[in-house]
Motif scaffolding. Structure first.
Motif, PDB file in Angstrom:
ATOM      1  N   GLN A  37      44.748  -1.224  48.633  1.00 23.43           N
ATOM      2  CA  GLN A  37      45.044  -0.714  47.299  1.00 23.43           C
ATOM      3  C   GLN A  37      44.520   0.711  47.278  1.00 23.43           C
ATOM      4  O   GLN A  37      43.333   0.933  47.552  1.00 23.43           O
ATOM      5  N   THR A  38      45.391   1.677  46.984  1.00 25.63           N
ATOM      6  CA  THR A  38      44.992   3.079  46.950  1.00 25.63           C
ATOM      7  C   THR A  38      45.364   3.665  45.599  1.00 25.63           C
ATOM      8  O   THR A  38      46.063   3.022  44.807  1.00 25.63           O
ATOM      9  N   GLU A  39      44.961   4.883  45.348  1.00 27.13           N
ATOM     10  CA  GLU A  39      45.309   5.535  44.087  1.00 27.13           C
ATOM     11  C   GLU A  39      46.804   5.823  44.003  1.00 27.13           C
ATOM     12  O   GLU A  39      47.326   6.097  42.932  1.00 27.13           O
ATOM     13  N   HIS A  40      47.510   5.721  45.141  1.00 29.28           N
ATOM     14  CA  HIS A  40      48.956   5.976  45.177  1.00 29.28           C
ATOM     15  C   HIS A  40      49.759   4.691  45.357  1.00 29.28           C
ATOM     16  O   HIS A  40      50.948   4.755  45.648  1.00 29.28           O
ATOM     17  N   GLY A  41      49.126   3.527  45.228  1.00 27.61           N
ATOM     18  CA  GLY A  41      49.820   2.251  45.381  1.00 27.61           C
ATOM     19  C   GLY A  41      49.330   1.465  46.579  1.00 27.61           C
ATOM     20  O   GLY A  41      48.293   1.772  47.163  1.00 27.61           O
ATOM     21  N   GLU A  42      50.094   0.438  46.931  1.00 30.81           N
ATOM     22  CA  GLU A  42      49.716  -0.446  48.030  1.00 30.81           C
ATOM     23  C   GLU A  42      50.222   0.088  49.364  1.00 30.81           C
ATOM     24  O   GLU A  42      51.298   0.684  49.430  1.00 30.81           O
ATOM     25  N   VAL A  43      49.431  -0.155  50.418  1.00 32.96           N
ATOM     26  CA  VAL A  43      49.779   0.272  51.773  1.00 32.96           C
ATOM     27  C   VAL A  43      49.474  -0.891  52.709  1.00 32.96           C
ATOM     28  O   VAL A  43      48.374  -1.440  52.686  1.00 32.96           O
ATOM     29  N   ASP A  44      50.454  -1.267  53.531  1.00 32.63           N
ATOM     30  CA  ASP A  44      50.248  -2.316  54.526  1.00 32.63           C
ATOM     31  C   ASP A  44      49.699  -1.712  55.809  1.00 32.63           C
ATOM     32  O   ASP A  44      50.109  -0.619  56.213  1.00 32.63           O
ATOM     33  N   PRO A  63      46.427   6.295  53.953  1.00 29.39           N
ATOM     34  CA  PRO A  63      45.756   7.263  53.082  1.00 29.39           C
ATOM     35  C   PRO A  63      45.034   8.347  53.886  1.00 29.39           C
ATOM     36  O   PRO A  63      44.570   8.115  54.999  1.00 29.39           O
ATOM     37  N   ASP A  64      44.930   9.529  53.311  1.00 29.34           N
ATOM     38  CA  ASP A  64      44.233  10.650  53.933  1.00 29.34           C
ATOM     39  C   ASP A  64      42.723  10.425  53.925  1.00 29.34           C
ATOM     40  O   ASP A  64      42.208   9.588  53.183  1.00 29.34           O
ATOM     41  N   VAL A 101      52.440   9.247  67.394  1.00 31.60           N
ATOM     42  CA  VAL A 101      53.891   9.382  67.551  1.00 31.60           C
ATOM     43  C   VAL A 101      54.645   8.392  66.661  1.00 31.60           C
ATOM     44  O   VAL A 101      55.573   8.755  65.955  1.00 31.60           O
ATOM     45  N   THR A 102      54.265   7.116  66.684  1.00 35.20           N
ATOM     46  CA  THR A 102      55.013   6.102  65.951  1.00 35.20           C
ATOM     47  C   THR A 102      54.321   5.580  64.695  1.00 35.20           C
ATOM     48  O   THR A 102      54.927   4.864  63.919  1.00 35.20           O
ATOM     49  N   ASP A 103      53.044   5.879  64.523  1.00 40.38           N
ATOM     50  CA  ASP A 103      52.310   5.386  63.365  1.00 40.38           C
ATOM     51  C   ASP A 103      51.097   6.275  63.108  1.00 40.38           C
ATOM     52  O   ASP A 103      51.009   7.379  63.631  1.00 40.38           O
ATOM     53  N   GLU A 104      50.188   5.780  62.316  1.00 43.98           N
ATOM     54  CA  GLU A 104      48.952   6.495  62.018  1.00 43.98           C
ATOM     55  C   GLU A 104      47.781   5.553  62.247  1.00 43.98           C
ATOM     56  O   GLU A 104      47.938   4.339  62.216  1.00 43.98           O
ATOM     57  N   ILE A 105      46.616   6.119  62.489  1.00 44.64           N
ATOM     58  CA  ILE A 105      45.401   5.325  62.663  1.00 44.64           C
ATOM     59  C   ILE A 105      44.333   5.916  61.751  1.00 44.64           C
ATOM     60  O   ILE A 105      44.260   7.127  61.571  1.00 44.64           O
ATOM     61  N   ALA A 106      43.548   5.039  61.143  1.00 45.96           N
ATOM     62  CA  ALA A 106      42.502   5.503  60.230  1.00 45.96           C
ATOM     63  C   ALA A 106      41.272   4.621  60.371  1.00 45.96           C
ATOM     64  O   ALA A 106      41.367   3.452  60.745  1.00 45.96           O
ATOM     65  N   ALA A 107      40.140   5.209  60.067  1.00 41.44           N
ATOM     66  CA  ALA A 107      38.879   4.477  60.035  1.00 41.44           C
ATOM     67  C   ALA A 107      38.343   4.556  58.619  1.00 41.44           C
ATOM     68  O   ALA A 107      38.450   5.593  57.955  1.00 41.44           O
ATOM     69  N   ALA A 108      37.790   3.457  58.152  1.00 44.92           N
ATOM     70  CA  ALA A 108      37.232   3.411  56.810  1.00 44.92           C
ATOM     71  C   ALA A 108      35.821   2.843  56.861  1.00 44.92           C
ATOM     72  O   ALA A 108      35.520   1.976  57.677  1.00 44.92           O
ATOM     73  N   VAL A 109      34.986   3.343  55.999  1.00 42.65           N
ATOM     74  CA  VAL A 109      33.647   2.793  55.827  1.00 42.65           C
ATOM     75  C   VAL A 109      33.722   1.863  54.621  1.00 42.65           C
ATOM     76  O   VAL A 109      34.440   2.119  53.652  1.00 42.65           O
TER      77      VAL A 109
END
Length: 117
Positions: A37-44, A63-64, A101-109
Motif C-alpha cells: 500500500q503506497t501513497e499512490h495506490g497498491e503495488v504488487d 515506489p521510489d 532491464v525487465t523489472d525493478e528491485i527495492a529494499a525496504a526497512v
C-alpha cells in the motif's frame, strides 16, 4: 595493519558512515507475493529475502526511495519457530530502489510491525 602480538589500533578499524550498509538480522531467502500500500495506490511485488529489519523485493513500477509503504505478509511457521504460520502487518519505507532491464528491485526497512490473527 595489525601489530604482531598486539590488537588492532583505532586507525585499523573502518569507520562506519551513513553509506556503509549494516546488516544485523538474519535474512531468509523467501519468495512470496506481497501487495504494497503506497501513497499512490497498491503495488504488487515478490520478496527476494526477508529479515526482522526489512525486505528485498522485485516488481514493476515499485515506489521510489524514501516512499512510505504498508503491507501484510504471512511468514511460514517453520521459519518463525511455530506450528502455525504468522501473519505480520508492517509499515516501513523504501531505502534503495533500482531499475533493471525487465523489472525493478527495492529494499525496504520495517519501522513497525504487528502480529495479526
Amino acid at each position: 595493519m595489525f601489530k604482531p602480538g598486539g590488537g588492532p589500533t583505532a586507525r585499523d578499524w573502518q569507520k562506519l558512515t551513513s553509506d556503509t550498509p549494516v546488516r544485523s538480522a538474519v535474512r531468509f531467502p523467501i519468495r512470496m507475493a506481497i501487495r504494497l500500500q503506497t501513497e499512490h495506490g497498491e503495488v504488487d511485488a515478490v520478496t527476494e529475502d526477508v529479515s526482522a529489519n526489512g525486505l528485498l523485493f522485485t516488481g514493476r513500477h515499485l515506489p521510489d526511495a524514501n516512499s512510505r509503504i504498508e503491507f501484510t505478509m504471512t511468514m511460514p511457521g517453520a521459519i518463525m519457530g511455530h506450528s502455525k504460520d504468522t501473519v505480520i502487518h508492517c509499515t516501513g519505507r523504501i531505502v534503495r530502489h533500482q531499475k533493471r532491464v525487465t523489472d525493478e528491485i527495492a529494499a525496504a526497512v520495517i519501522d513497525e510491525y504487528f502480529l495479526t490473527a
